[in-house]
Design an enzyme around this catalytic site. Sequence first.
Site, PDB file in Angstrom:
ATOM      1  N   HIS A 516       0.831  -1.200   0.000  1.00 43.81           N
ATOM      2  CA  HIS A 516       0.000   0.000   0.000  1.00 43.81           C
ATOM      3  C   HIS A 516       0.872   1.259   0.000  1.00 43.81           C
ATOM      4  O   HIS A 516       0.599   2.194   0.755  1.00 43.81           O
ATOM      5  CB  HIS A 516      -0.907   0.032   1.237  1.00 43.81           C
ATOM      6  CG  HIS A 516      -1.884  -1.099   1.318  1.00 43.81           C
ATOM      7  ND1 HIS A 516      -2.492  -1.475   2.492  1.00 43.81           N
ATOM      8  CD2 HIS A 516      -2.358  -1.939   0.373  1.00 43.81           C
ATOM      9  CE1 HIS A 516      -3.305  -2.502   2.268  1.00 43.81           C
ATOM     10  NE2 HIS A 516      -3.237  -2.808   0.990  1.00 43.81           N
ATOM     11  N   HIS A 554      -6.910  -0.867   3.609  1.00 44.23           N
ATOM     12  CA  HIS A 554      -6.463  -1.100   2.232  1.00 44.23           C
ATOM     13  C   HIS A 554      -6.708   0.095   1.311  1.00 44.23           C
ATOM     14  O   HIS A 554      -7.695   0.810   1.455  1.00 44.23           O
ATOM     15  CB  HIS A 554      -7.134  -2.356   1.713  1.00 44.23           C
ATOM     16  CG  HIS A 554      -7.104  -3.480   2.719  1.00 44.23           C
ATOM     17  ND1 HIS A 554      -7.883  -3.471   3.854  1.00 44.23           N
ATOM     18  CD2 HIS A 554      -6.386  -4.615   2.770  1.00 44.23           C
ATOM     19  CE1 HIS A 554      -7.640  -4.557   4.564  1.00 44.23           C
ATOM     20  NE2 HIS A 554      -6.730  -5.276   3.931  1.00 44.23           N
TER      21      HIS A 554
HETATM   22  C1  LIG Z   1       0.221  -7.228  -4.422  1.00 52.29           C
HETATM   23  C2  LIG Z   1      -0.738  -6.150  -4.049  1.00 52.29           C
HETATM   24  C3  LIG Z   1      -1.786  -6.410  -3.177  1.00 52.29           C
HETATM   25  C4  LIG Z   1      -2.681  -5.403  -2.826  1.00 52.29           C
HETATM   26  N1  LIG Z   1      -3.774  -5.713  -2.074  1.00 52.29           N
HETATM   27  C5  LIG Z   1      -4.747  -4.789  -1.915  1.00 52.29           C
HETATM   28  C6  LIG Z   1      -5.998  -5.135  -1.324  1.00 52.29           C
HETATM   29  O1  LIG Z   1      -6.253  -6.298  -0.973  1.00 52.29           O
HETATM   30  N2  LIG Z   1      -6.930  -4.152  -1.169  1.00 52.29           N
HETATM   31  C7  LIG Z   1      -6.691  -2.864  -1.561  1.00 52.29           C
HETATM   32  O2  LIG Z   1      -7.546  -2.004  -1.374  1.00 52.29           O
HETATM   33  N3  LIG Z   1      -5.524  -2.514  -2.133  1.00 52.29           N
HETATM   34  C8  LIG Z   1      -4.565  -3.449  -2.349  1.00 52.29           C
HETATM   35  N4  LIG Z   1      -3.426  -3.105  -3.002  1.00 52.29           N
HETATM   36  C9  LIG Z   1      -3.180  -1.681  -3.321  1.00 52.29           C
HETATM   37  C10 LIG Z   1      -3.879  -1.118  -4.538  1.00 52.29           C
HETATM   38  O3  LIG Z   1      -4.024  -2.070  -5.558  1.00 52.29           O
HETATM   39  C11 LIG Z   1      -3.072   0.094  -5.012  1.00 52.29           C
HETATM   40  O4  LIG Z   1      -3.029   1.026  -3.967  1.00 52.29           O
HETATM   41  C12 LIG Z   1      -3.635   0.768  -6.253  1.00 52.29           C
HETATM   42  O5  LIG Z   1      -3.607  -0.124  -7.346  1.00 52.29           O
HETATM   43  C13 LIG Z   1      -2.843   2.018  -6.601  1.00 52.29           C
HETATM   44  O6  LIG Z   1      -3.361   2.587  -7.766  1.00 52.29           O
HETATM   45  P1  LIG Z   1      -2.532   3.646  -8.633  1.00 52.29           P
HETATM   46  O7  LIG Z   1      -3.409   4.052  -9.756  1.00 52.29           O
HETATM   47  O8  LIG Z   1      -2.006   4.688  -7.732  1.00 52.29           O
HETATM   48  O9  LIG Z   1      -1.247   2.862  -9.185  1.00 52.29           O
HETATM   49  P2  LIG Z   1      -1.056   1.420  -9.825  1.00 52.29           P
HETATM   50  O10 LIG Z   1      -2.204   0.565  -9.551  1.00 52.29           O
HETATM   51  O11 LIG Z   1       0.288   0.995  -9.404  1.00 52.29           O
HETATM   52  O12 LIG Z   1      -1.056   1.719 -11.394  1.00 52.29           O
HETATM   53  C14 LIG Z   1      -0.014   2.386 -12.052  1.00 52.29           C
HETATM   54  C15 LIG Z   1       0.079   1.882 -13.480  1.00 52.29           C
HETATM   55  O13 LIG Z   1       1.027   2.664 -14.179  1.00 52.29           O
HETATM   56  C16 LIG Z   1       1.831   1.826 -14.983  1.00 52.29           C
HETATM   57  N5  LIG Z   1       3.126   2.466 -15.194  1.00 52.29           N
HETATM   58  C17 LIG Z   1       4.083   2.686 -14.276  1.00 52.29           C
HETATM   59  N6  LIG Z   1       5.134   3.313 -14.825  1.00 52.29           N
HETATM   60  C18 LIG Z   1       4.830   3.501 -16.125  1.00 52.29           C
HETATM   61  C19 LIG Z   1       5.535   4.077 -17.202  1.00 52.29           C
HETATM   62  N7  LIG Z   1       6.742   4.599 -17.036  1.00 52.29           N
HETATM   63  N8  LIG Z   1       4.933   4.092 -18.418  1.00 52.29           N
HETATM   64  C20 LIG Z   1       3.691   3.558 -18.598  1.00 52.29           C
HETATM   65  N9  LIG Z   1       2.992   2.995 -17.600  1.00 52.29           N
HETATM   66  C21 LIG Z   1       3.558   2.966 -16.372  1.00 52.29           C
HETATM   67  C22 LIG Z   1       1.945   0.562 -14.172  1.00 52.29           C
HETATM   68  O14 LIG Z   1       2.336  -0.547 -14.957  1.00 52.29           O
HETATM   69  C23 LIG Z   1       0.549   0.439 -13.576  1.00 52.29           C
HETATM   70  O15 LIG Z   1      -0.324  -0.292 -14.394  1.00 52.29           O
HETATM   71  C24 LIG Z   1      -2.497  -4.095  -3.342  1.00 52.29           C
HETATM   72  C25 LIG Z   1      -1.462  -3.825  -4.224  1.00 52.29           C
HETATM   73  C26 LIG Z   1      -0.583  -4.837  -4.601  1.00 52.29           C
HETATM   74  C27 LIG Z   1       0.512  -4.525  -5.558  1.00 52.29           C
END
Ligand SMILES: Cc1cc2nc3c(=O)[nH]c(=O)nc-3n(C[C@H](O)[C@H](O)[C@H](O)COP(=O)(O)OP(=O)(O)OC[C@H]3O[C@@H](n4cnc5c(N)ncnc54)[C@H](O)[C@@H]3O)c2cc1C
Length: 576
Positions: A516, A554
């Site tokens: 997280h 979460h």
């Molecule tokens: C293993 C795991 C378990 C989790 N379990 C839970 C849970 O049970 N419940 C819950 O609520 N949350 C959980 N989370 C947390 C939640 O999924 C994240 O907080 C959330 O996905 C964050 O969203 P975001 O949009 O900030 O970034 P992300 O979801 O990280 O998305 C960012 C995206 O940008 C892309 N990207 C990165 N750099 C580049 C680049 N240079 N060029 C192009 N694309 C790029 C990545 O590939 C990714 O697809 C978990 C996360 C993980 C990894």
Amino acid sequence: MKWQSYILLLFGLGTVVVSRSFEYYDAVVVGGGPAGLVMASRLSENPDVKVLLLENGPETYLNEDIMTPRYASRLQGSAFSWNFTSIPQPTLDGAAPSLAQGNGLGGGTAINIMAYCRGSASVFDEWANISGIDELRWENLVDYFEMSTNLFVPSDRNYQQIIDTTYYGRDHVNVSYESSGQRVAVDAAFVDTWVANGAQDADLTSGEGIGMIVGGPHSVTHPESTRSYAYPAYGLQLAARSNVELLHSSRVTKINFDGKKAVGVDFVDLLNNETHSILSKETIISAGAINSPRLLLLSGIGPKDHLTEVGIRTVVDSPEVGSNFFDHHYTVMMFNATPDIITSLQLGDPATLAEFLAEYKANGTGPLSTPGGSSFFAERLSDDLLDSLGVNVSFPKSLPADRPHLLYQYTSAAMLPAPDDANAVSVFAALVQPEAPGTVRLNSSDWRDDPLLDTNYFGSESDMAIALYGYKRLLTMMRSDTMKSVRVNEIYPGMNVSSDEDIKAALNQAARSFHHPAGACSLGRVLDQSFRVKGVENLRVVDSSAIPSLPTCHLQSSTYAVAEVAAAILKKEMNI
Ligand SMILES: Cc1cc2nc3c(=O)[nH]c(=O)nc-3n(C[C@H](O)[C@H](O)[C@H](O)COP(=O)(O)OP(=O)(O)OC[C@H]3O[C@@H](n4cnc5c(N)ncnc54)[C@H](O)[C@@H]3O)c2cc1C
Ligand SMILES: *[C@@H]1O[C@H](CO)[C@@H](O)[C@H](O)[C@H]1NC(C)=O
Ligand SMILES: *[C@@H]1O[C@H](CO)[C@@H](O)[C@H](O)[C@H]1NC(C)=O
Ligand SMILES: *[C@@H]1O[C@H](CO)[C@@H](O)[C@H](O)[C@H]1NC(C)=O
Ligand SMILES: *[C@@H]1O[C@H](CO)[C@@H](O)[C@H](O)[C@H]1NC(C)=O
Ligand SMILES: *[C@@H]1O[C@H](CO)[C@@H](O)[C@H](O)[C@H]1NC(C)=O
Ligand SMILES: *[C@@H]1O[C@H](CO)[C@@H](O)[C@H](O)[C@H]1NC(C)=O
Ligand SMILES: *[C@@H]1O[C@H](CO)[C@@H](O)[C@H](O)[C@H]1NC(C)=O
Ligand SMILES: *[C@@H]1O[C@H](CO)[C@@H](O)[C@H](O)[C@H]1NC(C)=O
């Protein structure tokens, strides 16, 4: 001058200028996680607005490991994950826990464990105070939590749980409580144990942070029990809009500037290694908690001394980029469960798995229909107890009264190395309001090099004292009578581990990330009230890295909601 020659002059001849459907975009979104997909979806609601979303990872939809809840544990270290690790942590005697992140359309929501929780209201009020954005206050943000979710409560529930359905809407992410056919058999013993240790039933999605929640809820679609995640929730339907494009396998390597104005990005098409440049009026970085600060640093936005040290020309000295990096950390124990409890051991037997698969396909029930855990418990430690820890506890004591300090959760699988024949259930105690921030830094100016992630696990006196207290409390709970009916023996750390010194040594090897991470491009520090990077124009960061401090559970719920707020702000400012 024609636009093509303009770009060639601007970026040099090494770059191939791409003309996708459009020569010029109104918004380019970097990253197809929950935040990026919400942004692309909302901005493209107006057919005159041309939007491009670039995602590093692959297509994800209908992949069996992604869609089947119980297979979630297969996804870290797969093609759908960034394989980051923390730098060796002095507080853990040099251990370096994994910090895997989602990679592919859907981002982290394609690989996460699907727990859906929101936590203490005062966290969101704190975000509003730090950012100056009133919409982030709980009483306002609740509209955006609702907007992004659709709740399902089955009628055949064989467990007690307070559920307030008014905190949900009708669209996007499906959030489901478990039906009786989905219940994890070991859960009853955990519920008894949480209750024996002071837990009270609470709906932790309604603004409350302290208590026990049973029956999930999970971001899962009923009745099929398939993962409900950002790509189907916000991305798939964009195929019908001619003004928006989603490109996967596209790695953004750099934000381009004209002076201090962002004008688009460079990206590498990973299918052929060609580099392209995109021109856009707005550049929106939604690359996640680690990759967003990393991309800002690679593009010359960050602390000047650090950029100089790695040989990157500073576009704007933004000292806070990469600081304020927080994560939920936990410590794991494991026990061998009685044979009636279904763990990865039974799922490893082909005949048994076939049976469970048939039930899952036919009815959406059985061991494959959930991630393998059904309840968790968040508790606040009393001031007296905190005082008794014998360290400076002014930070945890000062937290608003609705905040818990520790959260206990389990999964029916081994999270630490275990013997092959173990029927292992893992249980963990998480520090949910850490005091000590970590940092995200670059190792070099090469976009291919992994960043240096100093998570600063249990990095203050009180963080470590509470983590140790939590681990001891967890061991006491798991060794108690209420667990007797399901516990055969303890696998880790082992019944011979009981002294403080031995428990600390065991904790060092059993500390893991809750995955997280947040905060390293925070609102109020790096970003202004419009999610704009201070000091430059036309550049925004919208995702978990923009979140100023960790919620008490979460993170996915908050990421969707914050992105919905940002989209509303942007649409107003772009007059669309
Ligand atoms: C293993 C795991 C378990 C989790 N379990 C839970 C849970 O049970 N419940 C819950 O609520 N949350 C959980 N989370 C947390 C939640 O999924 C994240 O907080 C959330 O996905 C964050 O969203 P975001 O949009 O900030 O970034 P992300 O979801 O990280 O998305 C960012 C995206 O940008 C892309 N990207 C990165 N750099 C580049 C680049 N240079 N060029 C192009 N694309 C790029 C990545 O590939 C990714 O697809 C978990 C996360 C993980 C990894
Ligand atoms: C993570 O490792 C897997 C397995 O080796 C690999 O397929 C994947 O591409 C890696 N992730 C990234 C972002 O490099
Ligand atoms: C937010 O700011 C208000 C006004 O200063 C204050 O009363 C309140 O306690 C703050 N809330 C949080 C959670 O920081
Ligand atoms: C949500 O559930 C509905 C069926 O009720 C389904 O059609 C839709 O695809 C699901 N959405 C997501 C994002 O899982
Ligand atoms: C792209 O370049 C990298 C690093 O040079 C190489 O490992 C990879 O195989 C190349 N991919 C393609 C599709 O050419
Ligand atoms: C699906 O549920 C029905 C009704 O409970 C039951 O009769 C049937 O055996 C189940 N199917 C499988 C494959 O388990
Ligand atoms: C105790 O911790 C608080 C918060 O971290 C800090 O401000 C304070 O200076 C510390 N007090 C002492 C005596 O070290
Ligand atoms: C950082 O770079 C050095 C030198 O190239 C290398 O030895 C080290 O493994 C790198 N660290 C990480 C975390 O990639
Ligand atoms: C506990 O027992 C295990 C297995 O025999 C052993 O490996 C471990 O070192 C012991 N730990 C302590 C603290 O005695």
